[in-house]
Scaffold this motif. Structure first.
Motif, PDB file in Angstrom:
ATOM      1  N   ARG A 188       0.812  -1.223   0.000  1.00 49.86           N
ATOM      2  CA  ARG A 188       0.000   0.000   0.000  1.00 49.86           C
ATOM      3  C   ARG A 188       0.843   1.271   0.000  1.00 49.86           C
ATOM      4  N   LEU A 189       2.095   1.189   0.422  1.00 53.36           N
ATOM      5  CA  LEU A 189       2.913   2.405   0.550  1.00 53.36           C
ATOM      6  C   LEU A 189       3.038   3.206  -0.749  1.00 53.36           C
ATOM      7  N   PRO A 190       3.305   2.546  -1.900  1.00 52.99           N
ATOM      8  CA  PRO A 190       3.435   3.334  -3.131  1.00 52.99           C
ATOM      9  C   PRO A 190       2.149   4.101  -3.449  1.00 52.99           C
ATOM     10  N   ARG A 191       1.019   3.535  -3.048  1.00 55.48           N
ATOM     11  CA  ARG A 191      -0.252   4.212  -3.300  1.00 55.48           C
ATOM     12  C   ARG A 191      -0.366   5.471  -2.419  1.00 55.48           C
ATOM     13  N   TYR A 192       0.026   5.358  -1.169  1.00 55.25           N
ATOM     14  CA  TYR A 192       0.074   6.559  -0.327  1.00 55.25           C
ATOM     15  C   TYR A 192       0.961   7.606  -0.977  1.00 55.25           C
TER      16      TYR A 192
END
Lengths: 209, 209
Positions: free
Chosen positions: A13-17
């Protein structure tokens, strides 16, 4: 990061944040509450708080998140503040498409070489990068620090090439071949399985009937 | 399937089962126990039993799974016994690479058309398929039954094209653009986010330091 184990789901999920924070920055938004970020991203505010708490939180109760700070910190966690040298094995259609994807360089992924075993391709250039013979792989990697190798080759060749890459010290493989690679524990493989992704769409279409 | 909700994680694993069963079939293996399949796939036997129980089980206590039967059934669940017509929006490097990926056709995903807005590409052919002007998208879809649309276009154009596709009745979008598409609930989007996949490798490389 104090050696805490972060779950694969959080990492995913980090790249989406990062992407949403980048968009907010473009809109000149300076602060955002977890509720507003949650509305934009279509996840719960509690999930956002939980995810970010894995890295120490970043938010101030009642003040929300500082967009620039949070983006910079997530970028740092993702290693985007550094440069990663990359090679592509396979100069066919897919290898060419990946080599031509300029967005990678903007994010610090720098293409250093392309390798193929097809004599017709060896010596040609894709963007500014030469296609070299796969025979020179070991030689090249002995001279050039490369951390990521992209496999855009047929399934049957992938494991053997992965073995050679691992023997040369490559620690990250971006695998487009339709096979589960067997690698030592210190090597990371990120699979991009195109056909399996399509099959998920076909499952969903099928289910509707 | 009796309307039971199957989790996204299970659906994601089905194509991998299909692939392993296909390999077993090539090796002329007729029966396999969940333990042996588990060893090969690197997941627990109990996970395999649980996953397959979502669809009614398929195994016989003490006899294991019939490889051909299980492969056929999983293929059916995935909709691989049917043909899915597909179009690609974007005839650039990535669109070309996807159009040239013959493996898709072997699995029943048949490319019917490629669309672009670049006059230099319109009228050219990729494999046997013509690149058409994006202006003719609606016209084409009114005449041709197409279920899957692939987006291989820049981020900023993706939502607007997705809207047009949905208006034409497209129910499945294979999205390579770097954006979360907003679509009605009956439309499925499968995201292939290349840069976010690379970022996960960079996270893992970064963590080691």
């Amino acid at each position: 990061m104090e050696g805490k184990q972060i779950s694969a789901a959080v990492i995913k999920r980090l790249p989406r944040y990062f992407r949403y924070l980048q968009d907010l920055q473009k809109e000149n938004v300076e602060r955002i509450s977890s509720e507003e970020l949650s509305r934009r991203m279509g996840v719960t505010a509690s999930q956002i708080r939980q995810d970010l708490n894995n890295f120490g939180g970043f938010g101030q109760q009642g003040y929300g998140y500082n967009v620039e700070y949070l983006k910079t910190e997530i970028g740092r966690i993702l290693g985007l503040d550094k440069t990663h040298n990359m090679i592509i094995i396979g100069g066919g259609n897919l290898g060419k498409a990946l080599a031509g994807y300029a967005k990678f360089e903007n994010r610090g992924f720098v293409l250093k070489g392309i390798f193929d075993n097809n004599p017709a391709l060896i010596g040609t250039k894709i963007r500014d990068v030469s296609v070299m013979s796969i025979e020179h792989l070991e030689e090249f990697l002995a001279e050039q620090p490369v951390s990521i190798a992209t496999l855009a080759i047929p399934t049957q060749d992938a494991q053997q090439i992965a073995n050679r890459l691992v023997a040369c010290g490559i620690r990250a493989i971006w695998n487009f071949a339709h096979v589960d690679l067997v690698v030592p524990e210190h090597v990371y493989v990120e699979n991009m399985n195109l056909i399996e992704s399509l099959m998920q769409l076909s499952y969903r279409l099928n289910k509707d009937h």
